[in-house]
Design a protein around this motif. Structure first.
Motif, PDB file in Angstrom:
ATOM      1  N   THR A  69      13.943-104.598  58.770  1.00  0.00           N
ATOM      2  CA  THR A  69      12.736-105.291  58.310  1.00  0.00           C
ATOM      3  C   THR A  69      12.973-106.789  58.493  1.00  0.00           C
ATOM      4  O   THR A  69      14.045-107.200  58.950  1.00  0.00           O
ATOM      5  N   ASP A  70      12.021-107.587  58.099  1.00  0.00           N
ATOM      6  CA  ASP A  70      12.210-109.035  58.176  1.00  0.00           C
ATOM      7  C   ASP A  70      13.288-109.509  57.208  1.00  0.00           C
ATOM      8  O   ASP A  70      13.871-110.574  57.399  1.00  0.00           O
ATOM      9  N   ALA A  71      13.584-108.707  56.166  1.00  0.00           N
ATOM     10  CA  ALA A  71      14.561-109.109  55.151  1.00  0.00           C
ATOM     11  C   ALA A  71      15.846-108.290  55.174  1.00  0.00           C
ATOM     12  O   ALA A  71      16.833-108.677  54.552  1.00  0.00           O
ATOM     13  N   LYS A  72      15.843-107.156  55.877  1.00  0.00           N
ATOM     14  CA  LYS A  72      17.008-106.260  55.856  1.00  0.00           C
ATOM     15  C   LYS A  72      17.405-105.837  57.265  1.00  0.00           C
ATOM     16  O   LYS A  72      16.556-105.600  58.121  1.00  0.00           O
ATOM     17  N   ALA A  73      18.698-105.702  57.473  1.00  0.00           N
ATOM     18  CA  ALA A  73      19.245-105.131  58.700  1.00  0.00           C
ATOM     19  C   ALA A  73      18.981-103.624  58.677  1.00  0.00           C
ATOM     20  O   ALA A  73      18.667-103.066  57.621  1.00  0.00           O
ATOM     21  N   PRO A  74      19.123-102.951  59.801  1.00  0.00           N
ATOM     22  CA  PRO A  74      18.958-101.495  59.782  1.00  0.00           C
ATOM     23  C   PRO A  74      20.174-100.823  59.146  1.00  0.00           C
ATOM     24  O   PRO A  74      21.223-101.445  58.985  1.00  0.00           O
ATOM     25  N   LEU A  75      19.998 -99.573  58.821  1.00  0.00           N
ATOM     26  CA  LEU A  75      21.100 -98.750  58.340  1.00  0.00           C
ATOM     27  C   LEU A  75      21.139 -97.517  59.236  1.00  0.00           C
ATOM     28  O   LEU A  75      20.155 -96.784  59.335  1.00  0.00           O
ATOM     29  N   ILE A  76      22.260 -97.333  59.923  1.00  0.00           N
ATOM     30  CA  ILE A  76      22.444 -96.184  60.817  1.00  0.00           C
ATOM     31  C   ILE A  76      23.553 -95.323  60.231  1.00  0.00           C
ATOM     32  O   ILE A  76      24.672 -95.796  60.036  1.00  0.00           O
ATOM     33  N   THR A  77      23.234 -94.063  59.946  1.00  0.00           N
ATOM     34  CA  THR A  77      24.196 -93.134  59.366  1.00  0.00           C
ATOM     35  C   THR A  77      24.421 -91.988  60.340  1.00  0.00           C
ATOM     36  O   THR A  77      23.453 -91.368  60.805  1.00  0.00           O
ATOM     37  N   VAL A  78      25.662 -91.715  60.661  1.00  0.00           N
ATOM     38  CA  VAL A  78      26.034 -90.619  61.557  1.00  0.00           C
ATOM     39  C   VAL A  78      26.646 -89.516  60.714  1.00  0.00           C
ATOM     40  O   VAL A  78      27.527 -89.759  59.889  1.00  0.00           O
ATOM     41  N   ASN A  79      26.139 -88.303  60.904  1.00  0.00           N
ATOM     42  CA  ASN A  79      26.614 -87.128  60.169  1.00  0.00           C
ATOM     43  C   ASN A  79      27.373 -86.233  61.138  1.00  0.00           C
ATOM     44  O   ASN A  79      26.769 -85.602  62.005  1.00  0.00           O
ATOM     45  N   GLY A  80      28.687 -86.191  61.010  1.00  0.00           N
ATOM     46  CA  GLY A  80      29.523 -85.458  61.954  1.00  0.00           C
ATOM     47  C   GLY A  80      29.646 -86.260  63.237  1.00  0.00           C
ATOM     48  O   GLY A  80      29.158 -87.383  63.342  1.00  0.00           O
ATOM     49  N   GLU A  81      30.322 -85.729  64.217  1.00  0.00           N
ATOM     50  CA  GLU A  81      30.382 -86.380  65.518  1.00  0.00           C
ATOM     51  C   GLU A  81      29.046 -86.145  66.207  1.00  0.00           C
ATOM     52  O   GLU A  81      28.635 -85.006  66.414  1.00  0.00           O
ATOM     53  N   PHE A  82      28.334 -87.214  66.527  1.00  0.00           N
ATOM     54  CA  PHE A  82      26.965 -87.121  67.025  1.00  0.00           C
ATOM     55  C   PHE A  82      26.916 -87.289  68.537  1.00  0.00           C
ATOM     56  O   PHE A  82      27.504 -88.224  69.087  1.00  0.00           O
ATOM     57  N   GLU A  83      26.218 -86.340  69.188  1.00  0.00           N
ATOM     58  CA  GLU A  83      26.008 -86.399  70.638  1.00  0.00           C
ATOM     59  C   GLU A  83      24.573 -86.000  70.941  1.00  0.00           C
ATOM     60  O   GLU A  83      23.982 -85.185  70.224  1.00  0.00           O
ATOM     61  N   VAL A  84      24.010 -86.578  72.019  1.00  0.00           N
ATOM     62  CA  VAL A  84      22.688 -86.179  72.501  1.00  0.00           C
ATOM     63  C   VAL A  84      22.794 -85.751  73.958  1.00  0.00           C
ATOM     64  O   VAL A  84      23.663 -86.217  74.687  1.00  0.00           O
ATOM     65  N   GLY A  85      21.897 -84.857  74.359  1.00  0.00           N
ATOM     66  CA  GLY A  85      21.851 -84.394  75.737  1.00  0.00           C
ATOM     67  C   GLY A  85      20.941 -85.239  76.606  1.00  0.00           C
ATOM     68  O   GLY A  85      21.040 -85.209  77.827  1.00  0.00           O
ATOM     69  N   GLU A  86      20.036 -85.994  75.952  1.00  0.00           N
ATOM     70  CA  GLU A  86      19.171 -86.917  76.688  1.00  0.00           C
ATOM     71  C   GLU A  86      18.890 -88.137  75.817  1.00  0.00           C
ATOM     72  O   GLU A  86      18.869 -88.046  74.591  1.00  0.00           O
TER      73      GLU A  86
END
Length: 191
Positions: A69-86
Motif C-alpha cells: 500500500t502507500d503506507a506498507k510494504a508487501p508481505l510474501i509468505t511461502v508455505n513449504g518449498e514453492f514451485e510453479v509450472g508457469e
C-alpha cells in the motif's frame, strides 16, 4: 538467451538511500503535489495475520501475498518449498495512470522472495528507495509483471526459473537455477 539480473539495479538505488533519504523531516511531503509520484518506498510490513490478497497453490507448496500500500510494504509468505509450472501475474490493485510499455522507463518499489526458502533476496521496500529501469532490462518474469499495467498498480508475479535467472541462477543472491521467484511491486511512475 542470457537473462538480465534484476538484483544489480538496486545497487544504484541503495546509494541514494545513504545520501538522500536519511532525513526524518516530513516537510517535503507537505509541499509535494498530490499527483506527484512517491520518491520513497514504505518500509513497514503488515502484521503476519493480515489477510492475503493473493493465494497461489503451486506445483509444489503455496504462497500468499499481501499487496503493498502507500503506507506498507508487501508481505510474501511461502508455505513449504514453492514451485510453479508457469509464470503467473496477478494484478492486486489496478493502476489508473500512464500505461507501462516495453519502451517505458519505470520507477518501482518491489520485494523479491525465493520460493525455495521463503527468504527475501532483494527489496526496494527494505531500502526505502524505488528502482528505475526499463521493463526489458530485467528478468523476463519481472518484465511480464510490468508491461500492460498502469502507473499506480500493485502487482505480484510467481515466475518459473526460466523467466527468472535461468539455469545458472544468481549465486550472489543464493538463487539456484531451479528456484521459483516471487515479486510483489508497486509501479510509481512510467515515462
Amino acid at each position: 538467451m542470457k537473462l538480465k539480473p534484476l538484483i544489480l539495479v538496486p545497487v544504484a538505488a541503495s546509494a541514494l538511500v545513504l545520501t538522500g533519504c536519511s532525513s526524518t523531516d516530513d516537510s517535503a511531503s507537505e509541499t509535494t503535489s498530490p499527483t506527484a509520484a512517491p520518491t520513497t518506498c514504505p518500509t513497514d510490513v503488515p502484521a503476519s495475520t493480515t489477510q492475503a490478497d493473493w493465494v497461489l497453490q503451486g506445483t509444489k507448496g503455496s504462497m500468499e501475498v499481501v499487496a503493498p500500500t502507500d503506507a506498507k510494504a508487501p508481505l510474501i509468505t511461502v508455505n513449504g518449498e514453492f514451485e510453479v509450472g508457469e509464470t503467473t501475474v496477478k494484478t492486486l490493485v489496478p493502476g489508473t495512470g500512464a500505461d507501462v510499455t516495453a519502451d517505458s522507463f519505470v520507477s518501482v518499489c518491489y520485494a523479491g522472495v525465493n520460493g525455495r526458502d521463503g527468504k527475501i533476496f532483494d527489496s526496494a521496500f527494505e531500502s526505502g528507495s524505488p528502482a528505475s529501469f526499463s521493463p526489458t532490462g530485467v528478468v523476463s518474469g519481472f518484465g511480464q509483471a510490468l508491461i500492460g499495467q498502469k502507473v499506480g498498480a500493485k502487482v505480484a508475479v510467481a515466475m518459473t526459473p526460466a523467466d527468472g535467472y535461468g539455469p545458472s541462477g544468481q549465486p550472489a543472491a543464493d538463487i539456484l537455477g531451479t528456484d521459483t521467484l516471487i515479486f510483489a511491486l508497486s509501479i510509481l511512475d512510467a515515462s
